[in-house]
Design a protein around this motif. Structure first.
Motif, mmCIF file in Angstrom:
data_model
loop_
_atom_site.group_PDB
_atom_site.id
_atom_site.type_symbol
_atom_site.label_atom_id
_atom_site.label_comp_id
_atom_site.label_asym_id
_atom_site.label_seq_id
_atom_site.Cartn_x
_atom_site.Cartn_y
_atom_site.Cartn_z
ATOM 1 N N ARG A 37 0.743 -1.189 0.044
ATOM 2 C CA ARG A 37 -0.046 0.144 0.005
ATOM 3 C C ARG A 37 0.811 1.217 -0.182
ATOM 4 O O ARG A 37 0.670 2.361 -0.697
ATOM 5 C CB ARG A 37 -0.879 0.063 1.202
ATOM 6 N N GLY A 38 1.867 1.393 0.919
ATOM 7 C CA GLY A 38 2.777 2.253 0.684
ATOM 8 C C GLY A 38 3.662 2.512 -0.604
ATOM 9 O O GLY A 38 3.674 3.730 -1.062
ATOM 10 N N HIS A 39 4.148 1.424 -1.289
ATOM 11 C CA HIS A 39 4.727 1.651 -2.559
ATOM 12 C C HIS A 39 3.621 2.272 -3.390
ATOM 13 O O HIS A 39 4.085 3.274 -4.239
ATOM 14 C CB HIS A 39 5.218 0.311 -2.913
ATOM 15 N N LEU A 40 2.341 1.881 -3.327
ATOM 16 C CA LEU A 40 1.483 2.372 -4.380
ATOM 17 C C LEU A 40 1.092 3.623 -4.130
ATOM 18 O O LEU A 40 0.915 4.371 -4.858
ATOM 19 C CB LEU A 40 0.396 1.330 -4.552
ATOM 20 N N ALA A 41 0.835 4.154 -2.890
ATOM 21 C CA ALA A 41 0.804 5.468 -2.625
ATOM 22 C C ALA A 41 1.816 6.360 -3.204
ATOM 23 O O ALA A 41 1.685 7.469 -3.688
ATOM 24 C CB ALA A 41 0.504 5.696 -1.273
ATOM 25 N N VAL A 42 3.098 6.075 -2.870
ATOM 26 C CA VAL A 42 4.279 6.736 -3.704
ATOM 27 C C VAL A 42 4.036 6.862 -4.917
ATOM 28 O O VAL A 42 4.323 7.600 -5.728
ATOM 29 C CB VAL A 42 5.711 6.206 -3.086
ATOM 30 N N LEU A 43 3.861 5.537 -5.797
ATOM 31 C CA LEU A 43 3.949 5.373 -7.137
ATOM 32 C C LEU A 43 2.758 6.484 -7.747
ATOM 33 O O LEU A 43 3.092 7.110 -8.753
ATOM 34 C CB LEU A 43 3.493 3.979 -7.508
ATOM 35 N N ILE A 44 1.456 6.266 -7.083
ATOM 36 C CA ILE A 44 0.478 7.506 -7.846
ATOM 37 C C ILE A 44 0.849 8.694 -7.523
ATOM 38 O O ILE A 44 0.465 9.553 -8.392
ATOM 39 C CB ILE A 44 -0.904 6.765 -7.347
ATOM 40 N N SER A 45 1.394 9.011 -6.309
ATOM 41 C CA SER A 45 1.632 10.361 -5.945
ATOM 42 C C SER A 45 2.789 10.883 -7.059
ATOM 43 O O SER A 45 2.651 12.010 -7.523
ATOM 44 C CB SER A 45 2.233 10.660 -4.899
ATOM 45 N N GLU A 46 3.865 10.199 -7.201
ATOM 46 C CA GLU A 46 4.641 10.551 -8.355
ATOM 47 C C GLU A 46 4.639 10.622 -9.658
ATOM 48 O O GLU A 46 4.640 11.905 -10.236
ATOM 49 C CB GLU A 46 5.828 9.457 -8.079
ATOM 50 N N ALA A 47 3.644 9.543 -10.069
ATOM 51 C CA ALA A 47 2.984 9.772 -11.583
ATOM 52 C C ALA A 47 2.083 10.997 -11.608
ATOM 53 O O ALA A 47 2.370 11.650 -12.743
ATOM 54 C CB ALA A 47 2.355 8.307 -11.788
ATOM 55 N N CYS A 48 1.310 11.178 -10.563
ATOM 56 C CA CYS A 48 0.424 12.207 -10.802
ATOM 57 C C CYS A 48 1.088 13.723 -10.655
ATOM 58 O O CYS A 48 0.767 14.557 -11.457
ATOM 59 C CB CYS A 48 -0.665 11.935 -9.741
ATOM 60 N N ALA A 49 1.984 13.747 -9.709
ATOM 61 C CA ALA A 49 2.725 15.168 -9.710
ATOM 62 C C ALA A 49 3.440 15.366 -11.015
ATOM 63 O O ALA A 49 3.488 16.521 -11.507
ATOM 64 C CB ALA A 49 3.758 14.990 -8.596
ATOM 65 N N ASN A 50 3.905 14.320 -11.713
ATOM 66 C CA ASN A 50 4.797 14.505 -12.905
ATOM 67 C C ASN A 50 3.701 14.893 -14.051
ATOM 68 O O ASN A 50 3.960 15.867 -15.013
ATOM 69 C CB ASN A 50 5.295 13.152 -13.558
ATOM 70 N N ALA A 51 2.550 14.338 -14.012
ATOM 71 C CA ALA A 51 1.312 14.694 -15.033
ATOM 72 C C ALA A 51 1.167 16.226 -14.710
ATOM 73 O O ALA A 51 0.670 17.169 -15.798
ATOM 74 C CB ALA A 51 0.169 13.788 -14.613
ATOM 75 N N VAL A 52 0.855 16.521 -13.511
ATOM 76 C CA VAL A 52 0.635 17.924 -13.274
ATOM 77 C C VAL A 52 1.794 18.780 -13.605
ATOM 78 O O VAL A 52 1.292 19.964 -14.383
ATOM 79 C CB VAL A 52 0.451 18.143 -11.566
ATOM 80 N N VAL A 53 2.782 18.709 -13.422
ATOM 81 C CA VAL A 53 3.870 19.604 -13.776
ATOM 82 C C VAL A 53 3.989 19.814 -15.261
ATOM 83 O O VAL A 53 4.415 20.812 -16.016
ATOM 84 C CB VAL A 53 5.231 19.150 -12.979
ATOM 85 N N HIS A 54 4.192 18.393 -15.896
ATOM 86 C CA HIS A 54 4.423 18.464 -17.400
ATOM 87 C C HIS A 54 3.502 18.475 -18.380
ATOM 88 O O HIS A 54 3.770 18.488 -19.498
ATOM 89 C CB HIS A 54 5.422 17.230 -17.382
ATOM 90 N N ALA A 55 2.222 18.267 -18.073
ATOM 91 C CA ALA A 55 0.932 18.304 -18.802
ATOM 92 C C ALA A 55 0.913 19.511 -19.456
ATOM 93 O O ALA A 55 1.450 20.679 -19.146
ATOM 94 C CB ALA A 55 -0.203 17.990 -18.129
ATOM 95 N N ASP A 56 0.490 19.745 -20.781
ATOM 96 C CA ASP A 56 0.082 20.771 -21.521
ATOM 97 C C ASP A 56 -1.026 21.388 -20.883
ATOM 98 O O ASP A 56 -1.884 21.087 -19.959
ATOM 99 C CB ASP A 56 -0.618 20.385 -22.632
ATOM 100 N N PRO A 57 -0.998 22.980 -20.822
ATOM 101 C CA PRO A 57 -2.040 23.685 -20.214
ATOM 102 C C PRO A 57 -3.491 23.182 -20.718
ATOM 103 O O PRO A 57 -3.423 23.147 -21.794
ATOM 104 C CB PRO A 57 -1.569 25.086 -20.674
ATOM 105 N N GLY A 58 -4.338 23.377 -19.629
ATOM 106 C CA GLY A 58 -5.638 22.951 -19.947
ATOM 107 C C GLY A 58 -5.875 21.425 -19.922
ATOM 108 O O GLY A 58 -6.877 21.068 -20.089
ATOM 109 N N SER A 59 -5.091 20.682 -19.856
ATOM 110 C CA SER A 59 -4.959 19.095 -19.672
ATOM 111 C C SER A 59 -5.461 18.886 -18.531
ATOM 112 O O SER A 59 -5.451 19.492 -17.593
ATOM 113 C CB SER A 59 -3.852 18.485 -19.937
ATOM 114 N N THR A 60 -6.279 17.476 -18.624
ATOM 115 C CA THR A 60 -6.568 16.760 -17.074
ATOM 116 C C THR A 60 -5.739 15.832 -16.837
ATOM 117 O O THR A 60 -4.782 15.566 -17.667
ATOM 118 C CB THR A 60 -7.965 16.363 -17.311
ATOM 119 N N VAL A 61 -5.596 15.267 -15.652
ATOM 120 C CA VAL A 61 -4.826 14.139 -15.394
ATOM 121 C C VAL A 61 -5.758 13.009 -15.270
ATOM 122 O O VAL A 61 -6.882 13.020 -14.569
ATOM 123 C CB VAL A 61 -4.136 14.175 -13.879
ATOM 124 N N ASP A 62 -5.772 11.950 -16.089
ATOM 125 C CA ASP A 62 -6.634 10.827 -16.392
ATOM 126 C C ASP A 62 -6.132 9.685 -15.736
ATOM 127 O O ASP A 62 -4.909 9.350 -16.041
ATOM 128 C CB ASP A 62 -6.881 10.739 -17.963
#
Length: 135
Positions: A37-62
């Motif tokens: 559970r802890g590893h998965l919490a880190v995994l989704i946090s890191e993946a979503c943080a990257n998506a938030v930082v690097h996504a095109d403006p106006g994009s959603t995080v799916d």
């Protein structure tokens, strides 16, 4: 047991916390160990943080979450460009080590598999799998 959920969250920092909360709630329905559970919490946090930082403006995080008896699949996508489509991630830290650049190596180190996969044009899709150790 099989649990699936899809989310489309706004491209904002609070979406990282929301995604992690949804995943930890779903994992609470399983017999997964605290380590898994802890590893998965880190995994989704890191993946979503990257998506938030690097996504095109106006994009959603799916996000797609699929939990089976012994594994969890996470897919995090957004509009943007893929660093290395179809290539697995490297667990080595970048040299020189800067403020950023730790997310993908951390994902590679904690996941059983993690790679950018082909998706719709102009979209980034990171697919992560993690074996669930059961209590």
């Amino acid at each position: 047991m099989r649990v699936t959920m899809t989310l489309s969250l706004p491209r904002q920092p609070s979406s990282v916390t929301r995604a992690r909360h949804v995943l930890t709630t779903l994992l609470s329905l399983t017999d997964a160990t605290e380590d898994s559970r802890g590893h998965l919490a880190v995994l989704i946090s890191e993946a979503c943080a990257n998506a938030v930082v690097h996504a095109d403006p106006g994009s959603t995080v799916d996000i797609a979450i699929v939990i089976d008896d012994d594994s969890c699949l996470l897919e995090v996508g957004n509009r943007g460009s893929t660093p290395d489509a179809g290539v697995g991630l490297d667990a080595r830290l970048p040299a020189p080590l800067t403020v950023g650049g730790r997310g993908l190596p951390l994902i590679a180190a904690l996941a059983d598999t993690a790679a950018f996969v082909a998706g719709p044009p102009d979209h980034v899709l990171l697919r992560i799998t993690k074996h669930l150790a059961n209590t």
